[in-house]
Design a protein around this motif. Structure first.
Motif, PDB file in Angstrom:
ATOM      1  N   MET A 334      -0.742 -14.011   2.513  1.00  0.00           N
ATOM      2  CA  MET A 334      -0.529 -13.070   4.074  1.00  0.00           C
ATOM      3  C   MET A 334       0.923 -13.472   4.678  1.00  0.00           C
ATOM      4  SD  MET A 334      -2.693 -15.793   4.506  1.00  0.00           S
ATOM      5  CE  MET A 334      -2.745 -17.238   5.672  1.00  0.00           C
ATOM      6  N   PRO A 363      -7.536  -9.713   7.155  1.00  0.00           N
ATOM      7  CA  PRO A 363      -7.065  -8.674   7.758  1.00  0.00           C
ATOM      8  C   PRO A 363      -7.399  -8.057   8.966  1.00  0.00           C
ATOM      9  CG  PRO A 363      -7.394  -8.307   5.675  1.00  0.00           C
ATOM     10  CD  PRO A 363      -8.020  -9.680   5.986  1.00  0.00           C
ATOM     11  N   THR A 367      -4.152  -8.298  12.964  1.00  0.00           N
ATOM     12  CA  THR A 367      -3.349  -7.093  12.818  1.00  0.00           C
ATOM     13  C   THR A 367      -1.774  -8.108  13.818  1.00  0.00           C
ATOM     14  OG1 THR A 367      -4.394  -6.042  14.862  1.00  0.00           O
ATOM     15  CG2 THR A 367      -4.771  -5.420  12.452  1.00  0.00           C
ATOM     16  N   THR A 397       1.311  -1.575   8.625  1.00  0.00           N
ATOM     17  CA  THR A 397       1.810  -2.945   8.090  1.00  0.00           C
ATOM     18  C   THR A 397       3.101  -3.131   7.523  1.00  0.00           C
ATOM     19  OG1 THR A 397       2.183  -1.300   5.683  1.00  0.00           O
ATOM     20  CG2 THR A 397       0.001  -1.960   7.068  1.00  0.00           C
ATOM     21  N   HIS A 415       1.514  -8.369   7.451  1.00  0.00           N
ATOM     22  CA  HIS A 415      -0.040  -7.700   7.553  1.00  0.00           C
ATOM     23  C   HIS A 415      -0.449  -6.587   6.422  1.00  0.00           C
ATOM     24  CE1 HIS A 415      -3.447  -5.625   8.902  1.00  0.00           C
ATOM     25  NE2 HIS A 415      -2.667  -5.155   9.246  1.00  0.00           N
ATOM     26  N   THR A 417      -3.299  -4.232   5.140  1.00  0.00           N
ATOM     27  CA  THR A 417      -5.106  -3.703   4.381  1.00  0.00           C
ATOM     28  C   THR A 417      -5.478  -4.353   3.785  1.00  0.00           C
ATOM     29  OG1 THR A 417      -4.882  -1.592   3.302  1.00  0.00           O
ATOM     30  CG2 THR A 417      -4.135  -1.419   5.921  1.00  0.00           C
TER      31      THR A 417
END
Length: 465
Positions: A334, A363, A367, A397, A415, A417
């Motif tokens: 991430m 995720p 957020t 995102t 970020h 999903t």
């Protein structure tokens, strides 16, 4: 969860809910005395007395909930936990400091429209009071030890004198709150914020960054590496030890005699655990100089045959195809800009039927545009006052700058999903064998309860068919 379901407790463990008093007016939610602050709710319906209001930090100048503040008797100053270099839970065998505070000096700045309390009598009174309560200290501390999750028994290392001071809620329980030792300070509102109500809740959405390079991310992490590694021992930090790593090792399965790659190895703690556990070959890759220096220093001090490479995990041409039996990546993907390329590289270097275990921040609860705990009252730092967790902007995102914990400067954070990750794994050719949201299996009671409310991490077990 409705706010009516959340009823905080005072430091003695007695549930109050704002009641008590003689009914003549609003009463403090924490102690039942007459309330002077936030009496109109401030959006929280939690009126408070002066002692349980907000104190101004001498270091940063900001006002904080009383449970997030310590008092330094040497400097005669309140200091917020955020400005303390270290904070910790008070060991059961220890007692908070019992040094009586001295009266404020004439040069001290007091955020109040009242005169400063400063008399020789205050010091004498403080000393006498401290002496009188000393014999009761042990009994008072024992009274809160059996009470599960009543309040966090925290103390902070003072940036002004270097000593450890308990937070004001614990000090009050011990009879050592500066207002208890110097009643005139409470009368004159020494150290209190001049605010009469809590500020309105404001959610600041950070701007999305369009141009970021691997070098930018590497430099950002290198700057923070020394502070980051302070929270590690040979088994990692609290979250890795008690939440994520037990699941990581279970999904990895037996690895003795295998060749294992650690993607984003950081300071190398996981590489060392794998080597100690019998892995035949362990290789670590990371592009953060600060972390790799720590990893190489540990290898030099206690050689284990671990090989480290300074490189982005998105491009590893120095590693041959189908070299490794297993790949692990612990809280890295991430924070990787080119995560699709990193997943493809993982596929390339993994042998057929090899296993990859990938751990990321969850995720759904990370957020970046908007997330975090909502407490009642809104300035409370008590975990027990958390009414729920705010999640918004899940489908927004990209790259954002986010501040974490004790770090003053923000981190790059990307970020994506849940479906972004899942689709990327499948497109690379992996079978997604298992998904798990690790729960805490150990640690302090308060921390465990907090970690059981939402999952902080998400773990994937992938297989290359």
């Amino acid at each position: 969860m409705s706010t009516s379901d959340v009823t905080p407790t005072c430091t003695s463990g007695t549930k109050l809910g704002g009641g008590g008093g003689d009914g003549a007016g609003p009463t403090c939610f924490y102690c039942g005395r007459g309330a002077e602050y936030d009496v109109n709710g401030g959006g929280t319906s939690r009126p408070r007395c002066g002692r349980h209001w907000r104190y101004v930090c001498r270091v940063c100048g900001s006002a904080y909930h009383f449970g997030y503040v310590v008092f330094c008797p040497r400097a005669t100053a309140f200091v917020c936990a955020g400005c303390c270099p270290q904070n910790r839970e008070i060991p059961p065998s220890s007692l908070p400091p019992s040094t009586p505070p001295a009266p404020p000096k004439a040069t001290d700045t007091v955020t109040s429209d009242a005169a400063e309390p400063a008399t020789a009598t205050a010091t004498a009174t403080a000393t006498a009071t401290a002496t009188a309560t000393a014999n009761a200290n042990t009994a008072a501390m024992e009274a809160i030890r059996p009470a599960p999750l009543t309040r966090n028994r925290m103390e902070g290392q003072c940036p002004l004198c270097g000593e450890w001071h308990c937070r004001l809620d614990v000090a009050e329980l011990m009879g050592l709150h500066p207002y208890q030792l110097n009643p005139e300070w409470e009368r004159d509102r020494f150290g209190l914020s001049t605010e009469r109500a809590l500020p309105a809740l404001q959610v600041k959405v950070p701007p999305r960054l369009d141009v970021v390079s691997d070098k930018d991310v590497s430099q950002n992490w290198t700057q923070k590496a020394p502070t980051w590694l302070e929270g590690y021992d040979e088994f990692g930090d609290w979250n890795r030890k008690h939440c994520m790593d037990p699941v990581l090792f279970r999904l990895l399965g037996p690895y003795a005699g295998l060749t294992v790659l650690d993607l984003g190895c950081g300071g190398g703690y996981l590489c060392r655990l794998l080597a100690k556990g019998g892995a035949a070959t362990v290789v670590g890759v990371d592009n953060c100089d600060g972390f790799l220096q720590s990893a190489l220093a540990a290898e030099k001090s206690s050689p284990m045959g671990i090989v480290y490479h300074n490189s982005s995990i998105s491009s590893m041409p120095f590693l041959k195809d189908e070299t490794f039996d297993a790949v692990v990546s612990n809280y890295v993907l991430m924070d990787c800009m080119n995560y699709v390329e990193a997943v493809n590289e993982t596929w390339r270097v993994l042998k057929r039927n090899g296993i990859a275990v990938i751990v990321i921040s969850h995720p759904c609860f990370n957020t970046i545009p908007m997330h975090g705990w909502l407490s009642i009252p809104s300035d409370s730092m008590y975990k027990e006052d958390r009414a729920g967790f705010l999640v918004d902007g899940y489908f927004v995102t990209g790259c954002f700058m986010e501040k974490w914990g004790r770090f003053k400067e923000p981190f790059y954070n990307f970020h994506r999903t849940l479906s972004d990750y899942f689709s990327t794994f499948r497109r690379a050719g992996f079978d997604v064998v298992e998904i798990e949201e690790p729960r805490c299996v150990n640690g302090s009671e308060a921390s465990v309860k907090n970690a059981l409310r939402i999952p902080w991490g998400l773990t994937f077990k992938l297989r290359k068919p």
